[in-house]
Motif scaffolding. Structure first.
Motif, PDB file in Angstrom:
ATOM      1  N   ILE A 190       0.843  -1.207   0.000  1.00  0.00           N
ATOM      2  CA  ILE A 190       0.000   0.000   0.000  1.00  0.00           C
ATOM      3  C   ILE A 190       0.872   1.247   0.000  1.00  0.00           C
ATOM      4  O   ILE A 190       0.639   2.189  -0.771  1.00  0.00           O
ATOM      5  CB  ILE A 190      -0.971   0.005   1.197  1.00  0.00           C
ATOM      6  N   ALA A 244       0.203   2.782  -3.822  1.00  0.00           N
ATOM      7  CA  ALA A 244      -0.788   3.865  -3.863  1.00  0.00           C
ATOM      8  C   ALA A 244      -0.059   5.164  -4.200  1.00  0.00           C
ATOM      9  O   ALA A 244       0.866   5.556  -3.495  1.00  0.00           O
ATOM     10  CB  ALA A 244      -1.512   3.965  -2.530  1.00  0.00           C
ATOM     11  N   LYS A 297      -4.950   7.912  -1.560  1.00  0.00           N
ATOM     12  CA  LYS A 297      -5.060   6.481  -1.874  1.00  0.00           C
ATOM     13  C   LYS A 297      -4.399   5.641  -0.778  1.00  0.00           C
ATOM     14  O   LYS A 297      -4.902   4.588  -0.410  1.00  0.00           O
ATOM     15  CB  LYS A 297      -4.424   6.169  -3.229  1.00  0.00           C
ATOM     16  N   ARG A 298      -3.256   6.117  -0.251  1.00  0.00           N
ATOM     17  CA  ARG A 298      -2.611   5.387   0.844  1.00  0.00           C
ATOM     18  C   ARG A 298      -3.503   5.379   2.084  1.00  0.00           C
ATOM     19  O   ARG A 298      -3.714   4.334   2.711  1.00  0.00           O
ATOM     20  CB  ARG A 298      -1.246   6.007   1.179  1.00  0.00           C
ATOM     21  N   GLY A 325      -6.366   3.139   1.437  1.00  0.00           N
ATOM     22  CA  GLY A 325      -5.908   1.759   1.416  1.00  0.00           C
ATOM     23  C   GLY A 325      -5.769   1.194   2.820  1.00  0.00           C
ATOM     24  O   GLY A 325      -6.226   0.082   3.103  1.00  0.00           O
ATOM     25  N   PRO A 350      -5.568  -0.464  -4.432  1.00  0.00           N
ATOM     26  CA  PRO A 350      -5.532   1.006  -4.518  1.00  0.00           C
ATOM     27  C   PRO A 350      -4.871   1.464  -5.819  1.00  0.00           C
ATOM     28  O   PRO A 350      -3.789   2.038  -5.828  1.00  0.00           O
ATOM     29  CB  PRO A 350      -4.702   1.396  -3.285  1.00  0.00           C
ATOM     30  N   ILE A 374      -9.815   3.100  -6.748  1.00  0.00           N
ATOM     31  CA  ILE A 374      -9.693   1.940  -5.877  1.00  0.00           C
ATOM     32  C   ILE A 374     -10.631   0.864  -6.422  1.00  0.00           C
ATOM     33  O   ILE A 374     -11.815   1.119  -6.639  1.00  0.00           O
ATOM     34  CB  ILE A 374     -10.077   2.284  -4.429  1.00  0.00           C
TER      35      ILE A 374
END
Length: 143
Positions: free
Chosen positions: A17, A21, A26-27, A30, A78, A83
């Motif tokens: 991740i 990502a 996104k991280r 995730g 992700p 996603i």
């Protein structure tokens, strides 16, 4: 027949991740999905292939192609564009839940969301429950 590329492996989910990502959002999403899916399913997250995080597993046998293998019960990735959520089986129950899910796009076998805050997490959990229930009914030997 070509070998299946998306198989269970020992890669570290958190490292994936963090490195895969592409944005901080996104991280963050995730890691939040990691917690949501782990807490809901009771399964630890595992890497499947190069970019899919899965929870639980079942053994499938295709009725059309004679292909068989292992696949996660539910999962996500992700990805750069969105996603990917692997929680959908096109059951009547899933269809009725889609209207309550929030902002998403449908793919062939998954649901795409731009960010986690675009969807209703309670509905996501109901979708996971329905998916797990149906897969355990259809493939009762594991899961």
């Amino acid at each position: 027949m070509a070998a299946i590329k998306t198989t269970l492996n020992d890669a570290n989910v958190e490292d994936f991740i963090t490195s895969f990502a592409e944005t901080e959002q996104k991280r963050k999403d995730g890691f939040e999905l990691l917690k949501i899916m782990r807490d809901y399913t009771g399964f630890e997250a595992k890497m499947w292939g190069a970019s899919m995080i899965g929870f639980g597993a079942y053994h499938y046998k295709s009725e059309r192609s004679n292909r068989e293998g292992e696949w996660p019960l539910v999962g996500f990735s992700p990805r750069k564009a969105a996603i990917s959520l692997y929680v959908y089986m096109a059951t009547p129950e899933h269809e009725s839940l889609l209207g309550e899910l929030g902002k998403f796009k449908m793919g062939k076998g998954c649901i795409y969301v731009n960010k986690l805050s675009d969807i209703n997490i309670d509905v996501l959990e109901k979708m996971m429950g329905e998916t797990i229930k149906r897969l355990k009914e259809k493939f009762p030997d594991k899961g």
